[in-house]
Motif scaffolding. Structure first.
Motif, short mmCIF file in Angstrom:
data_model
loop_
_atom_site.label_atom_id
_atom_site.label_comp_id
_atom_site.label_asym_id
_atom_site.label_seq_id
_atom_site.Cartn_x
_atom_site.Cartn_y
_atom_site.Cartn_z
N PRO A 186 -31.64 1.59 26.34
CA PRO A 186 -33.17 1.64 27.54
C PRO A 186 -32.25 1.65 29.14
O PRO A 186 -32.70 1.48 29.86
CB PRO A 186 -32.82 -0.38 27.48
N THR A 187 -30.53 1.84 28.67
CA THR A 187 -29.32 1.73 29.63
C THR A 187 -29.27 3.44 29.50
O THR A 187 -28.33 3.78 29.86
CB THR A 187 -28.80 1.16 30.25
N GLY A 188 -29.03 4.10 28.35
CA GLY A 188 -28.91 4.85 28.36
C GLY A 188 -28.78 6.23 29.07
O GLY A 188 -29.89 6.45 29.38
N GLU A 189 -27.58 6.79 29.22
CA GLU A 189 -27.72 8.07 30.37
C GLU A 189 -28.32 9.44 30.06
O GLU A 189 -27.41 9.63 28.96
CB GLU A 189 -26.97 7.68 31.89
N ALA A 190 -29.33 10.37 30.58
CA ALA A 190 -29.29 12.12 30.48
C ALA A 190 -28.48 12.72 30.90
O ALA A 190 -27.73 12.46 32.31
CB ALA A 190 -31.01 12.01 30.54
N ASP A 191 -27.58 13.55 30.24
CA ASP A 191 -26.88 14.58 30.78
C ASP A 191 -26.95 15.35 29.52
O ASP A 191 -27.71 16.60 28.77
CB ASP A 191 -25.28 13.72 30.43
N ILE A 192 -26.81 16.66 31.40
CA ILE A 192 -27.01 18.46 30.83
C ILE A 192 -24.67 18.33 30.75
O ILE A 192 -24.64 18.18 31.93
CB ILE A 192 -27.21 19.01 31.78
N ALA A 193 -24.85 18.93 29.67
CA ALA A 193 -23.33 19.79 29.46
C ALA A 193 -22.22 18.46 28.81
O ALA A 193 -21.30 18.02 29.32
CB ALA A 193 -22.69 20.55 30.60
#
Length: 546
Positions: A186-193
């Protein structure tokens, strides 16, 4: 210290070194080279926004660079498709392209990784920490996936259906891990690279270039993956969750989602640079045995391009960019020409032949040449020897090239960019224009238009030069309200206001104000659109007896 990311600070240091150079000339050579290096790094820091062709990309340093999207993708469900153009630097450890839900204690979400020798994609269920029991991974081997642009795609359907593509070709692979469902933190963040992978390797950043990251909530087919490879994505495409084209300049820390919903933030000084990925506004392709057939595209009334791949070619793409090239060094773009083409061969060792034809009426003998460059980031165009006659044929071409018409023929524009008028627009071409052809097939020198629209004219001017010109026709509408009928006791002052021009009352007056004493019907004409409006004035005597 990452020199490219610290341009301003290093420039100050450069001036100090220049001062020392003046004092200690014995170090001329070493200091001179160092100062030149600093200046080059500083000026590359200012790449501006660019959306032509592949536009810009981002170079990540493997140290602290990433694009953080925040906790915005924690409602994902399978199936999903994630794709990107990548240009990794050589390394056999993983290079994280995308992760949807990083968390500090368990595997969650989906991710796509590459390395010099493999591609892998996975989903996780958040159960069991960072062990294999909480993830499901498919790994596909690949040779020399570095130092060049590769299109990588993962189509994740379920635990036994994960497809991985490189340059539109599905790869065989193997599975590991035992997760059976996708669970998001629920609190996990999305990232590129970037991907957070647990205590043994908690910080993993991409090393190299990334462009055109796209996320879909559908399982794209093989042909749909290929459709997306070499063309810009449209925000309205069905199933598209988000897409990031990295076309912002270095001055912007916001990395925009083309749909405007899931914008990211540049972290760590990731550097924007011109992209050399093969991307246009439209594309076509052939794969396998079909790649032996000609591959064709054309721009009506101007040109037609045909690509013939050498035997045994795995696949080939032909794309068109519908804007003039940003960098025009080494060539002369004819007036009105607003496009160029590119070719991308899947296998870098396989060649192709390009046959570029100019069509009537654009073609003019001994006027135009064909220029080429390797890719969007090339510093200059190179002109092939010889003129179009009306075609140019060149064989043994390399993996990725772009082509544009070049010519010094004086072919100024015939039409202004906009014609505005009321009710209809009349366009009369000068007598010096010949071989007239409009994009709707009309060949008239004089035309009357009754509807808004964009019209393209091709022809030959007085210098014998073929040209293409575009005009937008705008039919104006009146922007004033009709005058109501008026009934008063004595007199009335009519005020038309300041918005109207060329006012002409029925008595010849051009004044916007008029005092009327007598009953009757009055009218005026005015711009815009010289609309005639009539109204009536009624005289009603005052009842003095109440």
């Amino acid at each position: 210290m990452n020199l490219r990311r610290k341009g301003i600070v290093i420039m100050v240091l450069g001036f100090k070194i220049l001062y020392l150079f003046n004092l200690f000339s014995m170090y001329f050579t070493k200091l001179g080279y160092f100062i030149i290096f600093i200046c080059q790094c500083y000026f590359s820091f200012s790449q501006s926004a660019n959306s032509v062709g592949s536009g810009n990309s981002i170079d990540f340093d493997s140290n602290d660079d990433r694009v953080n999207l925040g906790p915005v993708l924690n409602n994902l469900t399978l199936p999903l498709t994630i794709m990107a153009w990548v240009k990794p630097n050589p390394q056999t450890t993983i290079n994280p392209v995308f992760s949807s839900s990083s968390a500090g204690s368990d595997w969650h979400g989906i991710w796509l990784h590459v390395a010099s020798n493999r591609v892998q994609a996975a989903f996780a269920d958040g159960d069991g920490g960072f062990g294999t029991a909480s993830r499901r991974v498919k790994v596909c081997n690949y040779t020399n996936l570095h130092n060049d642009w590769f299109h990588v795609s993962a189509v994740i359907v379920n635990a036994n259906d994960i497809k991985l593509y490189v340059n539109g070709i599905e790869l065989p692979g193997s599975y590991n891990g035992s997760a059976t469902q996708l669970v998001n933190n629920p609190t996990g963040e999305a990232d590129i690279a970037y991907h957070e992978r647990g205590p043994s390797s908690p910080i993993v950043h991409f090393n190299g270039g990334i462009d055109e990251v796209r996320l879909w909530d559908v399982a794209l087919s093989e042909s749909q993956v290929r459709d997306q490879m070499c063309r810009q994505v449209l925000a309205s495409e069905p199933g598209l969750i988000a897409a990031w084209d990295f076309n912002e300049g270095n001055a912007s820390n916001t990395i925009n989602d083309v749909k405007g919903l899931l914008n990211g933030t540049r972290i760590g000084g990731a550097l924007t640079e011109l992209s050399s990925a093969p991307v246009g506004n439209s594309s076509t392709y052939l794969y396998g045995t079909q790649s032996a057939l000609p591959l064709n595209m054309q721009q009506a009334q101007i040109d037609a391009v045909s690509i013939q791949a050498d035997p045994g070619t795995d696949g080939i793409h032909l794309y068109r960019v519908d804007f003039p090239p940003v960098n025009q060094t080494g060539m002369s773009l004819p007036n009105g020409l607003n496009h160029y083409y590119g070719v991308y061969s899947i296998n870098p060792n396989q060649k192709f032949t390009v046959d570029y034809n100019l069509t009537t009426p654009f073609y003019s003998p001994n006027i135009y040449e064909l220029a080429y460059r390797n890719h969007n980031a090339s510093p200059t165009w190179v002109t092939f020897p010889g003129f179009f006659g009306p075609s140019v044929n060149r064989s043994n071409r390399g993996r990725h090239e772009e082509y544009v018409i070049s010519g010094s023929c004086s072919a100024p524009g015939i039409l202004p960019p906009l014609f505005s008028s009321c009710n209809q627009v009349q366009i009369n071409l000068p007598a010096t224009v010949s071989s007239i052809l409009w994009n709707d097939g009309d060949t008239s020198r004089s035309r009357t238009f009754y509807q808004n629209g964009t019209y393209i004219l091709t022809g030959v001017n007085q210098n014998g030069c073929g040209f293409s010109d575009t005009v937008f026709v705008e039919i104006l509408e009146p922007n004033f309200n009709p005058m109501p009928d008026v009934k008063v006791c004595d007199s009335v002052i009519i005020d038309l206001g300041s918005d109207l021009l060329s006012i002409n009352w029925d008595n010849g007056s051009s004044n916007p104000q008029r005092v009327i004493y007598n009953a009757g019907t009055y009218h005026y004409e005015a711009v815009p659109c010289y609309r005639l409006h009539r109204f009536r004035y009624f005289y009603s005597p005052t009842n003095i007896f109440g």
